[in-house]
Design a protein around this motif. Structure first.
Motif, PDB file in Angstrom:
ATOM      1  N   ILE A 122     -83.250  43.895 -60.342  1.00  0.00           N
ATOM      2  CA  ILE A 122     -84.639  44.212 -60.572  1.00  0.00           C
ATOM      3  C   ILE A 122     -84.776  43.732 -62.198  1.00  0.00           C
ATOM      4  CG2 ILE A 122     -86.401  45.714 -61.307  1.00  0.00           C
ATOM      5  CD1 ILE A 122     -85.389  47.666 -59.001  1.00  0.00           C
ATOM      6  N   GLY A 123     -83.903  44.017 -63.060  1.00  0.00           N
ATOM      7  CA  GLY A 123     -83.906  43.644 -64.274  1.00  0.00           C
ATOM      8  C   GLY A 123     -83.934  41.815 -64.276  1.00  0.00           C
ATOM      9  N   SER A 124     -83.285  41.215 -63.525  1.00  0.00           N
ATOM     10  CA  SER A 124     -83.082  39.657 -63.396  1.00  0.00           C
ATOM     11  C   SER A 124     -84.432  39.250 -63.008  1.00  0.00           C
ATOM     12  CB  SER A 124     -81.848  39.452 -62.682  1.00  0.00           C
ATOM     13  OG  SER A 124     -81.559  37.886 -62.748  1.00  0.00           O
ATOM     14  N   PHE A 125     -85.130  39.816 -61.931  1.00  0.00           N
ATOM     15  CA  PHE A 125     -86.181  39.047 -61.476  1.00  0.00           C
ATOM     16  C   PHE A 125     -87.647  39.554 -62.600  1.00  0.00           C
ATOM     17  CE2 PHE A 125     -84.588  39.128 -56.955  1.00  0.00           C
ATOM     18  CZ  PHE A 125     -85.363  37.741 -56.806  1.00  0.00           C
ATOM     19  N   THR A 163     -83.115  32.256 -61.090  1.00  0.00           N
ATOM     20  CA  THR A 163     -83.852  32.245 -59.855  1.00  0.00           C
ATOM     21  C   THR A 163     -82.875  32.237 -58.637  1.00  0.00           C
ATOM     22  OG1 THR A 163     -85.888  31.748 -60.714  1.00  0.00           O
ATOM     23  CG2 THR A 163     -85.447  31.785 -58.042  1.00  0.00           C
ATOM     24  N   ALA A 164     -81.887  31.238 -58.811  1.00  0.00           N
ATOM     25  CA  ALA A 164     -80.698  31.174 -57.809  1.00  0.00           C
ATOM     26  C   ALA A 164     -80.097  32.571 -58.035  1.00  0.00           C
ATOM     27  CB  ALA A 164     -80.087  29.917 -57.987  1.00  0.00           C
ATOM     28  N   GLY A 165     -79.472  32.974 -59.031  1.00  0.00           N
ATOM     29  CA  GLY A 165     -78.633  34.011 -59.071  1.00  0.00           C
ATOM     30  C   GLY A 165     -79.082  35.270 -58.639  1.00  0.00           C
ATOM     31  N   ALA A 166     -80.404  35.433 -58.949  1.00  0.00           N
ATOM     32  CA  ALA A 166     -81.324  36.741 -58.454  1.00  0.00           C
ATOM     33  C   ALA A 166     -81.281  36.626 -57.174  1.00  0.00           C
ATOM     34  CB  ALA A 166     -82.620  36.775 -59.364  1.00  0.00           C
ATOM     35  N   ALA A 167     -81.709  35.625 -56.583  1.00  0.00           N
ATOM     36  CA  ALA A 167     -82.328  35.570 -55.221  1.00  0.00           C
ATOM     37  C   ALA A 167     -80.929  35.683 -54.329  1.00  0.00           C
ATOM     38  CB  ALA A 167     -82.960  34.330 -54.715  1.00  0.00           C
TER      39      ALA A 167
END
Length: 187
Positions: free
Chosen positions: A164-167, A123-127
């Motif tokens: 988008i893929g990470s979320f 979540t930290a990386g994606a945000a």
């Protein structure tokens, strides 16, 4: 009249109780979701890691290019997705063990703990990457940061798809944590 063991409330050998069947089904779904999440994080890391674009024009001193390595946030994104993908691949063995032994509780508690840690990292990386992607698309006129996606269209498509893929993997982690927590409960 003779009373059989089934009528007396005993479960015959070889018959699986409904709660064990549900836990086994949840374990199979857990295994499948882990595979899908691993593919999603791997795809996100590869998409971001290979995102680069050079504009066809240049000046005498400047070559206009956009590379993910230029931003530490994108480096963090690639590393966090890579770490989570490796964890998901390694956790497949324990998830398969849960299919075989649906009553295992201690290993499920360990999985919930590790899943929660990996969920936070992902979540930290994606945000963080989403914030930079937003700036790349919209810019910030008050800080004189201009949107770059009008010039670097291919680069922006790659990094946007990667986020988008990470979320998507983040949502799968939420489902995995909830399912594991439900499997641990006694009801």
């Amino acid at each position: 009249m003779k009373v059989s063991s089934v009528e007396a409330g005993e479960v015959p050998k070889g018959v699986v109780s409904p709660s064990k069947r549900v836990k086994r089904l949840m374990s199979v779904i857990d295994f499948i979701l882990r595979i899908v999440a691993a593919i999603s994080t791997l795809g996100s890391a590869l998409s971001m890691g290979t995102a680069r674009e050079t504009l066809p024009f240049r000046t005498q001193f400047v070559k206009f290019r956009a590379v993910f390595e230029d931003l530490p946030t994108f480096m963090f994104f690639v590393m966090s997705n890579s770490i989570v993908c490796a964890y998901l691949v390694l956790s497949l063995a324990l998830s398969f063990f849960h299919i075989l032994r649906s009553t295992a509780v201690k290993s499920r508690i360990l999985m919930v703990l590790l899943d929660t840690i990996m969920y936070g990292l992902l979540t930290a990386g994606a945000a963080a990457a989403a914030a930079i992607v937003f700036l790349a698309h919209r810019g910030n006129p008050s800080a004189n940061w201009f949107p770059i996606c009008q010039q670097y269209n291919y680069f922006c498509k790659r990094i946007s798809g990667s986020v988008i893929g990470s979320f998507f993997a983040v949502v799968l982690f939420m489902i995995l944590i909830l399912m594991s927590s439900i499997s641990i409960s006694k009801h």
